[in-house]
Design a protein around this motif. Structure first.
Motif, PDB file in Angstrom:
ATOM      1  N   VAL A  48      37.425  48.180  44.244  1.00 52.85           N
ATOM      2  CA  VAL A  48      37.890  46.900  44.781  1.00 52.85           C
ATOM      3  C   VAL A  48      36.737  45.890  44.732  1.00 52.85           C
ATOM      4  N   TRP A  49      37.081  44.630  44.760  1.00 53.32           N
ATOM      5  CA  TRP A  49      36.089  43.564  44.662  1.00 53.32           C
ATOM      6  C   TRP A  49      35.196  43.581  45.894  1.00 53.32           C
ATOM      7  N   SER A  50      33.885  43.451  45.716  1.00 52.34           N
ATOM      8  CA  SER A  50      32.928  43.548  46.816  1.00 52.34           C
ATOM      9  C   SER A  50      32.661  42.210  47.481  1.00 52.34           C
ATOM     10  N   GLY A  51      33.001  41.086  46.784  1.00 56.44           N
ATOM     11  CA  GLY A  51      32.672  39.766  47.308  1.00 56.44           C
ATOM     12  C   GLY A  51      31.337  39.240  46.806  1.00 56.44           C
ATOM     13  N   VAL A  52      30.576  40.083  46.116  1.00 58.57           N
ATOM     14  CA  VAL A  52      29.290  39.648  45.551  1.00 58.57           C
ATOM     15  C   VAL A  52      29.572  39.000  44.185  1.00 58.57           C
ATOM     16  N   TRP A  53      29.247  37.716  44.038  1.00 56.59           N
ATOM     17  CA  TRP A  53      29.629  36.933  42.852  1.00 56.59           C
ATOM     18  C   TRP A  53      28.491  36.013  42.451  1.00 56.59           C
ATOM     19  N   ARG A  54      28.341  35.836  41.135  1.00 59.07           N
ATOM     20  CA  ARG A  54      27.417  34.852  40.581  1.00 59.07           C
ATOM     21  C   ARG A  54      28.186  34.096  39.496  1.00 59.07           C
ATOM     22  N   GLY A  55      28.362  32.801  39.657  1.00 62.37           N
ATOM     23  CA  GLY A  55      29.068  32.018  38.638  1.00 62.37           C
ATOM     24  C   GLY A  55      29.335  30.603  39.095  1.00 62.37           C
ATOM     25  N   GLU A  56      29.735  29.758  38.127  1.00 64.34           N
ATOM     26  CA  GLU A  56      29.989  28.348  38.403  1.00 64.34           C
ATOM     27  C   GLU A  56      31.411  28.159  38.909  1.00 64.34           C
ATOM     28  N   ASP A  57      31.678  26.959  39.438  1.00 65.32           N
ATOM     29  CA  ASP A  57      32.995  26.672  40.024  1.00 65.32           C
ATOM     30  C   ASP A  57      34.109  26.714  38.990  1.00 65.32           C
ATOM     31  N   GLN A  58      33.784  26.464  37.717  1.00 69.63           N
ATOM     32  CA  GLN A  58      34.816  26.454  36.684  1.00 69.63           C
ATOM     33  C   GLN A  58      35.447  27.819  36.487  1.00 69.63           C
ATOM     34  N   PHE A  59      34.775  28.876  37.002  1.00 75.92           N
ATOM     35  CA  PHE A  59      35.324  30.235  36.887  1.00 75.92           C
ATOM     36  C   PHE A  59      36.004  30.684  38.182  1.00 75.92           C
ATOM     37  N   ALA A  60      36.314  29.726  39.074  1.00 79.23           N
ATOM     38  CA  ALA A  60      36.871  30.077  40.384  1.00 79.23           C
ATOM     39  C   ALA A  60      38.193  30.813  40.264  1.00 79.23           C
ATOM     40  N   ALA A  61      39.051  30.378  39.288  1.00 74.84           N
ATOM     41  CA  ALA A  61      40.348  31.037  39.140  1.00 74.84           C
ATOM     42  C   ALA A  61      40.186  32.496  38.743  1.00 74.84           C
ATOM     43  N   PHE A  62      39.221  32.762  37.834  1.00 73.16           N
ATOM     44  CA  PHE A  62      38.973  34.144  37.425  1.00 73.16           C
ATOM     45  C   PHE A  62      38.409  34.955  38.592  1.00 73.16           C
ATOM     46  N   ARG A  63      37.534  34.340  39.388  1.00 73.91           N
ATOM     47  CA  ARG A  63      36.974  35.029  40.550  1.00 73.91           C
ATOM     48  C   ARG A  63      38.081  35.417  41.522  1.00 73.91           C
ATOM     49  N   GLU A  64      39.019  34.486  41.790  1.00 72.03           N
ATOM     50  CA  GLU A  64      40.100  34.778  42.730  1.00 72.03           C
ATOM     51  C   GLU A  64      41.018  35.863  42.208  1.00 72.03           C
ATOM     52  N   ALA A  65      41.289  35.843  40.889  1.00 73.56           N
ATOM     53  CA  ALA A  65      42.136  36.884  40.304  1.00 73.56           C
ATOM     54  C   ALA A  65      41.448  38.246  40.395  1.00 73.56           C
ATOM     55  N   SER A  66      40.128  38.282  40.145  1.00 71.32           N
ATOM     56  CA  SER A  66      39.384  39.541  40.230  1.00 71.32           C
ATOM     57  C   SER A  66      39.362  40.065  41.660  1.00 71.32           C
ATOM     58  N   ALA A  67      39.290  39.126  42.617  1.00 70.32           N
ATOM     59  CA  ALA A  67      39.242  39.536  44.020  1.00 70.32           C
ATOM     60  C   ALA A  67      40.555  40.176  44.464  1.00 70.32           C
ATOM     61  N   ARG A  68      41.666  39.780  43.829  1.00 74.11           N
ATOM     62  CA  ARG A  68      42.978  40.319  44.230  1.00 74.11           C
ATOM     63  C   ARG A  68      43.285  41.669  43.589  1.00 74.11           C
ATOM     64  N   MET A  69      42.506  42.065  42.582  1.00 70.76           N
ATOM     65  CA  MET A  69      42.837  43.269  41.823  1.00 70.76           C
ATOM     66  C   MET A  69      41.974  44.455  42.250  1.00 70.76           C
ATOM     67  N   SER A  70      42.513  45.669  42.074  1.00 68.65           N
ATOM     68  CA  SER A  70      41.744  46.913  42.201  1.00 68.65           C
ATOM     69  C   SER A  70      41.988  47.715  40.938  1.00 68.65           C
ATOM     70  N   PHE A  71      41.072  48.617  40.659  1.00 68.74           N
ATOM     71  CA  PHE A  71      41.121  49.324  39.386  1.00 68.74           C
ATOM     72  C   PHE A  71      41.043  50.831  39.615  1.00 68.74           C
ATOM     73  N   ALA A  72      42.003  51.557  39.014  1.00 71.68           N
ATOM     74  CA  ALA A  72      41.971  53.007  39.016  1.00 71.68           C
ATOM     75  C   ALA A  72      41.072  53.489  37.887  1.00 71.68           C
ATOM     76  N   ARG A  73      40.772  54.761  37.893  1.00 66.45           N
ATOM     77  CA  ARG A  73      39.913  55.338  36.864  1.00 66.45           C
ATOM     78  C   ARG A  73      40.542  55.109  35.483  1.00 66.45           C
ATOM     79  N   GLY A  74      39.783  54.541  34.551  1.00 63.21           N
ATOM     80  CA  GLY A  74      40.228  54.313  33.176  1.00 63.21           C
ATOM     81  C   GLY A  74      40.968  53.021  32.958  1.00 63.21           C
ATOM     82  N   VAL A  75      41.281  52.256  34.009  1.00 64.33           N
ATOM     83  CA  VAL A  75      42.061  51.023  33.895  1.00 64.33           C
ATOM     84  C   VAL A  75      41.120  49.827  33.888  1.00 64.33           C
ATOM     85  N   GLY A  76      41.254  48.943  32.831  1.00 68.93           N
ATOM     86  CA  GLY A  76      40.421  47.756  32.757  1.00 68.93           C
ATOM     87  C   GLY A  76      38.966  48.105  32.492  1.00 68.93           C
TER      88      GLY A  76
END
Length: 579
Positions: free
Chosen positions: A62-90
């Protein structure tokens, strides 16, 4: 030169992250510095970290909340924060599965990238990720993105493998700290629970002690009257039949007193602090008394109860714990009668040698199976027949404890005629034992004319003292409470004060203190507590208040007359000195 410079930069990157890992208290702090250092080194646009929820590696990343990036990537950051990954996925799941760094040259052409649409909309095209490793276990995944496609950098990937080991130590250290904190909290909770249980146990123990103290006093007081009056009646001109009946009252009362003492000894038994009370007694007389008491009960069930003593060629006085032997034998006789069918026999057999006593109880009951002969002497263990007959399964366990306390052994088997046989053996000392008709005569000392003050609020107990001490020729005066006792002691001299503990207006301990504080000859008067409250802590309290000794109720005539005789000796000596 360029390659050497890049190698030095990579070493500097590894050292920077190693230092950050060693100085960081939490993975988030180390990961934040690692993201900044790697993005600055690679020139990549953004990075973030996936970890396991609650440090549980069997769950999803799951997303840890630790992020480095510009505001233009905010949508990608929010999408990553909503997702979790099982073994082998993504990308995070592939790194988790392989345990190694993974590079995506072009996200648009990657077939296992669930966030592809939002990544492209945010202007991200290339990605790489590497694990923070705890040994071979993945503890976290660090993920980085670039705004244009990029081919794999093998040198960078090898460098990231080294960095992953450094960051894994941070995760491991943090997990250990978390586990230690959880264990500490659990230990604190267990300690708090143990303290609560200790307080509850202490309260229960105090309540039990208070209950036993009240029970002791309330039972001993009327029992003192029963035994005292029966003892006085024994000296009256009775018919043989009346003497026999009165002796039965005395024997049964004495048995009840020993039973009461055994109950009050329970706290010491539970604490493994019980001790044997060794005294001299007539074995044959005791065994005949026990069997005579149980003969009517046996007759009611159609069972014949018999007794025989073997090996004794003279007096049968021995030294042992009469209370524990009696309690054990009574239990065995009771069981024998209970399990013997009507028309059967129960026989008590005693074999006495110079240093050992063997008691047997033989019955015509169904017997004990071989596989249960040891088990039935343990608490709450019973045979099927025993359970059907009722009971808690404690009687034989108590018997076993009694006999082992005496250094003996107890068991069950069959005699040569195949009758069921419970037996016990223990060491004893055969002694010369006299049984005088009167305990006062046994002292051989003068008590006539002694002045005795007895503080006693119970009328029946005052009557007992009166009839018991009448043959001693003492001059009795009674006080019905502590106030009267102090006033009487100050008004005239006494050779002895017998002081009850529980009395109205003023208790015996306070009255004792006031007598001791009065000064002069009064303060030196011998004072013995005569009380039903005779626990060890009570005795200590009486002696601390100034008592010369403690006599318990029911009154034991030998002890009482021994005190009278000592006071008589003291009075005679005082008169001789005055002359």
């Amino acid at each position: 030169m360029r390659d050497l410079y890049r190698q030095q930069q990579r070493l500097g990157l590894v050292e920077t992250i190693a230092t950050a890992s060693n100085l960081s208290d939490t993975p988030e702090a180390a990961f934040g510095m690692a993201l900044d250092a790697i993005c600055d080194f690679t020139g990549w646009s953004s990075g973030h970290v996936y970890m396991f929820a609650d440090d549980a590696p069997d769950g999803d990343l799951v997303w840890s909340g630790v992020w480095r990036g510009e505001d233009q990537f905010a949508a990608f950051r929010e999408a990553s924060a909503r997702m979790s990954f099982a073994r082998g996925v993504g990308l995070p799941g592939r790194v988790w599965e392989s345990g190694r760094a993974c590079w995506v040259e072009d996200i648009e052409r990657d077939l296992n990238f669930p966030r592809v649409r939002v990544a492209l909309d945010s202007g991200l095209r290339a990605a790489f990720a590497f694990p923070a490793l705890i040994g071979e276990e993945v503890g976290a995944v660090l993920e980085f993105f670039l705004h244009h496609p990029a081919p794999p950098d093998e040198e960078l990937l090898r460098t990231l493998d080294q960095i992953g080991g450094q960051l894994g130590r941070v995760v491991e250290r943090y997990r250990n700290a978390r586990r230690a904190a959880v264990d500490h909290e659990r230990l604190e909770a267990l300690y708090a629970e143990a303290q609560t249980q200790r307080v509850a146990a202490e309260q229960a123990s105090r309540a039990k002690s208070a209950f036993l103290a009240v029970t002791s006093h309330e039972v001993r007081t009327p029992l003192n009257a029963v035994l005292g009056l029966a003892e006085a009646l024994r000296r009256e001109p009775l018919t043989p039949a009346q003497h026999e009946l009165n002796d039965g009252v005395l024997a049964s009362g004495a048995m009840l007193l020993r039973l009461l003492n055994a109950v009050l000894d329970m706290s010491r038994i539970e604490a493994d602090q019980a001790t044997a009370q060794i005294e001299a007694f007539d074995l044959e007389a005791k065994l005949r008394s026990i069997t005579s008491i149980w003969t009517p009960r046996a007759a009611e069930t159609g069972v014949t109860l018999a007794f025989r003593l073997e090996g004794a060629n003279g007096p049968t006085a021995i030294r042992s714990d009469v209370g524990r032997l009696e309690q054990t034998l009574v239990n065995l006789i009771s069981n024998g009668i209970k399990f013997t069918p009507s028309g059967g026999r129960v026989c008590v057999r005693a074999v006495l040698s110079e240093e050992r006593l063997r008691l047997e109880v033989l019955d015509d009951g169904p017997g004990v199976p071989d596989d249960a002969r040891e088990r039935i002497f343990k608490p709450f263990e019973q045979t099927e027949i025993g359970r059907d007959a009722g009971g808690a399964g404690l009687g034989l366990a108590i018997c076993s404890g009694n006999i082992r306390l005496l250094g003996g052994d107890i068991g069950v088997d069959c005699d040569p005629s195949d009758r069921n046989r419970f037996w016990l053996e223990c060491p004893v000392e055969v002694v010369a034992h006299e049984t005088p008709e009167d305990a006062l005569e046994a002292t051989g000392r003068e008590t006539v004319g002694l002045r005795v003050l007895a503080a006693e609020d119970n009328p029946a107990n005052r009557r007992v003292l009166q009839v018991l001490l009448a043959p001693a020729g003492v001059e009795m005066r009674f006080a019905e409470d502590g106030v009267e006792a102090v006033e009487a002691a100050l008004s005239q001299p006494f050779d002895l004060v017998l002081m009850d503990a529980n009395m109205p207006r003023m208790d015996g301990v306070e009255a004792l203190r006031r007598i001791r504080a009065s000064g002069g000859a009064v303060a030196a008067t011998p004072v013995f507590m005569l009380t039903a409250n005779a626990f060890a802590e009570d005795v200590e309290r009486y002696l601390a208040a100034g008592a010369d000794g403690v006599l318990t109720k029911p009154i034991q005539l030998p002890e009482l007359f021994a005190v009278l005789a000592d006071c008589g000796d003291r009075a005679t000596a005082a008169q001789r000195d005055a002359a």
